[in-house]
Design a protein around this motif. Sequence first.
Motif, PDB file in Angstrom:
ATOM      1  N   LEU A 120       0.842  -1.203   0.000  1.00  0.00           N
ATOM      2  CA  LEU A 120       0.000   0.000   0.000  1.00  0.00           C
ATOM      3  C   LEU A 120       0.874   1.249   0.000  1.00  0.00           C
ATOM      4  CD1 LEU A 120      -2.849  -0.576   2.632  1.00  0.00           C
ATOM      5  CD2 LEU A 120      -3.147  -0.056   0.216  1.00  0.00           C
ATOM      6  N   PRO A 121       0.777   2.115  -0.995  1.00  0.00           N
ATOM      7  CA  PRO A 121       1.464   3.406  -0.901  1.00  0.00           C
ATOM      8  C   PRO A 121       0.916   4.149   0.317  1.00  0.00           C
ATOM      9  CG  PRO A 121       0.694   3.010  -3.132  1.00  0.00           C
ATOM     10  CD  PRO A 121       0.052   1.965  -2.264  1.00  0.00           C
ATOM     11  N   THR A 122       1.794   4.482   1.249  1.00  0.00           N
ATOM     12  CA  THR A 122       1.354   5.033   2.530  1.00  0.00           C
ATOM     13  C   THR A 122       1.989   6.388   2.776  1.00  0.00           C
ATOM     14  OG1 THR A 122       1.065   2.808   3.446  1.00  0.00           O
ATOM     15  CG2 THR A 122       1.276   4.625   5.021  1.00  0.00           C
ATOM     16  N   ILE A 123       1.136   7.391   2.950  1.00  0.00           N
ATOM     17  CA  ILE A 123       1.580   8.761   3.212  1.00  0.00           C
ATOM     18  C   ILE A 123       1.738   8.920   4.717  1.00  0.00           C
ATOM     19  CG2 ILE A 123       0.933  11.187   3.044  1.00  0.00           C
ATOM     20  CD1 ILE A 123      -0.817  10.139   0.560  1.00  0.00           C
ATOM     21  N   ALA A 124       2.896   9.432   5.133  1.00  0.00           N
ATOM     22  CA  ALA A 124       3.158   9.577   6.566  1.00  0.00           C
ATOM     23  C   ALA A 124       3.865  10.891   6.832  1.00  0.00           C
ATOM     24  CB  ALA A 124       4.010   8.409   7.069  1.00  0.00           C
ATOM     25  N   PHE A 125       3.796  11.320   8.094  1.00  0.00           N
ATOM     26  CA  PHE A 125       4.522  12.502   8.509  1.00  0.00           C
ATOM     27  C   PHE A 125       6.006  12.164   8.700  1.00  0.00           C
ATOM     28  CE2 PHE A 125       0.707  14.774  10.729  1.00  0.00           C
ATOM     29  CZ  PHE A 125       0.203  15.114   9.486  1.00  0.00           C
ATOM     30  N   LYS A 126       6.868  13.161   8.452  1.00  0.00           N
ATOM     31  CA  LYS A 126       8.296  13.018   8.746  1.00  0.00           C
ATOM     32  C   LYS A 126       8.474  13.143  10.259  1.00  0.00           C
ATOM     33  CE  LYS A 126       9.777  15.200   4.408  1.00  0.00           C
ATOM     34  NZ  LYS A 126      10.451  16.384   3.823  1.00  0.00           N
ATOM     35  N   SER A 127       8.358  12.037  10.946  1.00  0.00           N
ATOM     36  CA  SER A 127       8.390  12.036  12.396  1.00  0.00           C
ATOM     37  C   SER A 127       9.033  10.740  12.885  1.00  0.00           C
ATOM     38  CB  SER A 127       6.964  12.178  12.948  1.00  0.00           C
ATOM     39  OG  SER A 127       6.157  11.101  12.516  1.00  0.00           O
ATOM     40  N   PRO A 128       9.374  10.661  14.169  1.00  0.00           N
ATOM     41  CA  PRO A 128      10.004   9.450  14.680  1.00  0.00           C
ATOM     42  C   PRO A 128       9.182   8.198  14.355  1.00  0.00           C
ATOM     43  CG  PRO A 128      10.076  11.167  16.331  1.00  0.00           C
ATOM     44  CD  PRO A 128       9.224  11.685  15.215  1.00  0.00           C
ATOM     45  N   GLY A 129       9.852   7.171  13.913  1.00  0.00           N
ATOM     46  CA  GLY A 129       9.180   5.908  13.606  1.00  0.00           C
ATOM     47  C   GLY A 129       8.947   5.727  12.134  1.00  0.00           C
ATOM     48  N   ALA A 130       7.923   6.383  11.603  1.00  0.00           N
ATOM     49  CA  ALA A 130       7.527   6.175  10.214  1.00  0.00           C
ATOM     50  C   ALA A 130       8.615   6.594   9.238  1.00  0.00           C
ATOM     51  CB  ALA A 130       6.236   6.930   9.915  1.00  0.00           C
ATOM     52  N   GLU A 131       9.344   7.663   9.539  1.00  0.00           N
ATOM     53  CA  GLU A 131      10.361   8.140   8.611  1.00  0.00           C
ATOM     54  C   GLU A 131      11.465   7.099   8.402  1.00  0.00           C
ATOM     55  OE1 GLU A 131      12.544  12.355   7.793  1.00  0.00           O
ATOM     56  OE2 GLU A 131      13.157  11.308   9.602  1.00  0.00           O
ATOM     57  N   HIS A 132      11.570   6.144   9.335  1.00  0.00           N
ATOM     58  CA  HIS A 132      12.617   5.121   9.250  1.00  0.00           C
ATOM     59  C   HIS A 132      12.425   4.204   8.050  1.00  0.00           C
ATOM     60  CE1 HIS A 132      15.900   2.809  10.900  1.00  0.00           C
ATOM     61  NE2 HIS A 132      15.188   1.702  10.904  1.00  0.00           N
ATOM     62  N   PHE A 133      11.158   4.045   7.586  1.00  0.00           N
ATOM     63  CA  PHE A 133      10.960   3.092   6.491  1.00  0.00           C
ATOM     64  C   PHE A 133      10.009   3.551   5.385  1.00  0.00           C
ATOM     65  CE2 PHE A 133       8.739   1.492  10.380  1.00  0.00           C
ATOM     66  CZ  PHE A 133       7.449   1.831  10.037  1.00  0.00           C
ATOM     67  N   VAL A 134       9.262   4.607   5.558  1.00  0.00           N
ATOM     68  CA  VAL A 134       8.376   5.078   4.494  1.00  0.00           C
ATOM     69  C   VAL A 134       9.213   5.780   3.418  1.00  0.00           C
ATOM     70  CG1 VAL A 134       6.482   6.648   3.921  1.00  0.00           C
ATOM     71  CG2 VAL A 134       6.378   5.285   6.016  1.00  0.00           C
ATOM     72  N   PRO A 135       9.014   5.467   2.132  1.00  0.00           N
ATOM     73  CA  PRO A 135       9.777   6.126   1.065  1.00  0.00           C
ATOM     74  C   PRO A 135       9.666   7.648   1.141  1.00  0.00           C
ATOM     75  CG  PRO A 135       8.589   4.243   0.183  1.00  0.00           C
ATOM     76  CD  PRO A 135       8.118   4.417   1.611  1.00  0.00           C
ATOM     77  N   ALA A 136      10.766   8.322   0.804  1.00  0.00           N
ATOM     78  CA  ALA A 136      10.848   9.776   0.981  1.00  0.00           C
ATOM     79  C   ALA A 136       9.785  10.530   0.211  1.00  0.00           C
ATOM     80  CB  ALA A 136      12.243  10.261   0.569  1.00  0.00           C
ATOM     81  N   ASP A 137       9.384  10.036  -0.993  1.00  0.00           N
ATOM     82  CA  ASP A 137       8.408  10.788  -1.778  1.00  0.00           C
ATOM     83  C   ASP A 137       6.983  10.641  -1.251  1.00  0.00           C
ATOM     84  OD1 ASP A 137       8.156   8.154  -2.515  1.00  0.00           O
ATOM     85  OD2 ASP A 137       8.179   8.508  -4.676  1.00  0.00           O
ATOM     86  N   LEU A 138       6.814   9.854  -0.185  1.00  0.00           N
ATOM     87  CA  LEU A 138       5.496   9.726   0.447  1.00  0.00           C
ATOM     88  C   LEU A 138       5.469  10.369   1.837  1.00  0.00           C
ATOM     89  CD1 LEU A 138       4.597   6.053  -0.564  1.00  0.00           C
ATOM     90  CD2 LEU A 138       3.744   8.172  -1.584  1.00  0.00           C
TER      91      LEU A 138
END
Length: 396
Positions: free
Chosen positions: A307-325
């Motif tokens: 699933l393409p997943t949009i996340a905030f640049k914050s602790p946790g998610a930024e560790h593995f969500v692709p930068a363009d999302l």
Amino acid sequence: MRIGLFTPIRVSRALGASKNRVEFAEALERQGWQTEVFGAEDIGAEPTTSREAYIEYQQKLRRFLCNNESELDIALVEADTLPFPRQSMPEGMLLVARPAMVGVYHTLISVPQPQFSLARRIAQKAKQVIRPRSLWSKEDCRVGQRITCQNVDLVHALTQWDADALRADGVRKTAIEVIPNGIQSDRAINLRSARAKQSSTTDTKSIVFVGTFDYRKGCLDLAKIMGQLWSRDPDFKLTILGAKGLFQTEQQVRSHFLPEHQNRIKVVMRFDNGELPNLLAAQAIGIFPSYIEGFPFGCLEMIMSGLPTIAFKSPGAEHFVPADLLVNPGDTNASVNLIEQLANDSTFYSQASESCLEAASPFDWDRVADRAARIYQDALDRRRGAKPLEPHFVPA
């Protein structure tokens, strides 16, 4: 190697805070280690629901480790549970602290909250006056975490964010290794295959959020994002999976959205872990607007399913969500624009899906355990060989 994994709560696969210890223990066993997971009750402590209970847990954990020094080579503990001088704990045992959440985040990161009523604010103040030290506060956790991490032999940080934040908060003399959590390989396969089977029938405007519906996880931003999205295109739908936490009923969750939008929302308060692959299979876009995380399994499971997943640049998610999302915390406009682009641009969607699958691939429990086992073994050898670990970072 004999390792004990300790959690100040009950051991259960249904509880994320202890589930990761169970799965990590199983992965270490596949590396040939002897493992045992200990909950609060296993060391004679009560559930840690108050400040007094947490202090009791800390004391009983130290006593348990001292009494079982000959039974364990390594103890992996929550990172605010051993705030004692190193010389008061087992000399030959490697003590490893792994923070589920770094306490300083709650000081550094501002989480949007609603403007509570005057009556509620007065009630909260009164509670603080009447029972000022009854609860284990965020500051208690932060201080206990700093002292624990300064006195153990190794800090097992889950992300580079965590490692950097611990250093900034005063953890100076202890070696820090970045070792993430993972997902079992058969679960990852189920997540991917379930979506692949339904990909041709998936509604491209179906959006999903996996996690408890609360302020730290950006519930107010989620409501704002969806409100902006629905004002442009009423065909979008939202599913919230595992919402129960701060809010206990479906109606409490729905009340954060405008009445005219509530028929476009599906709320699943709780679900069994085995149900998630099929629940995600019907979705097209993930969203994770969380401000503070330790290691967000819900977000990882979304990207691991493709699933393409949009996340905030914050602790946790930024560790593995692709930068363009990734978008800046609180940037609802950017979130809406990305959702619309994913829904309407099949090429961008396919590229984003592949990027998510690729980004998720390193987070396999067996790969994680193999690396952790080598790091732990080296640290134990140094400990028993009287060779102190030098403070350093080893990136994931």
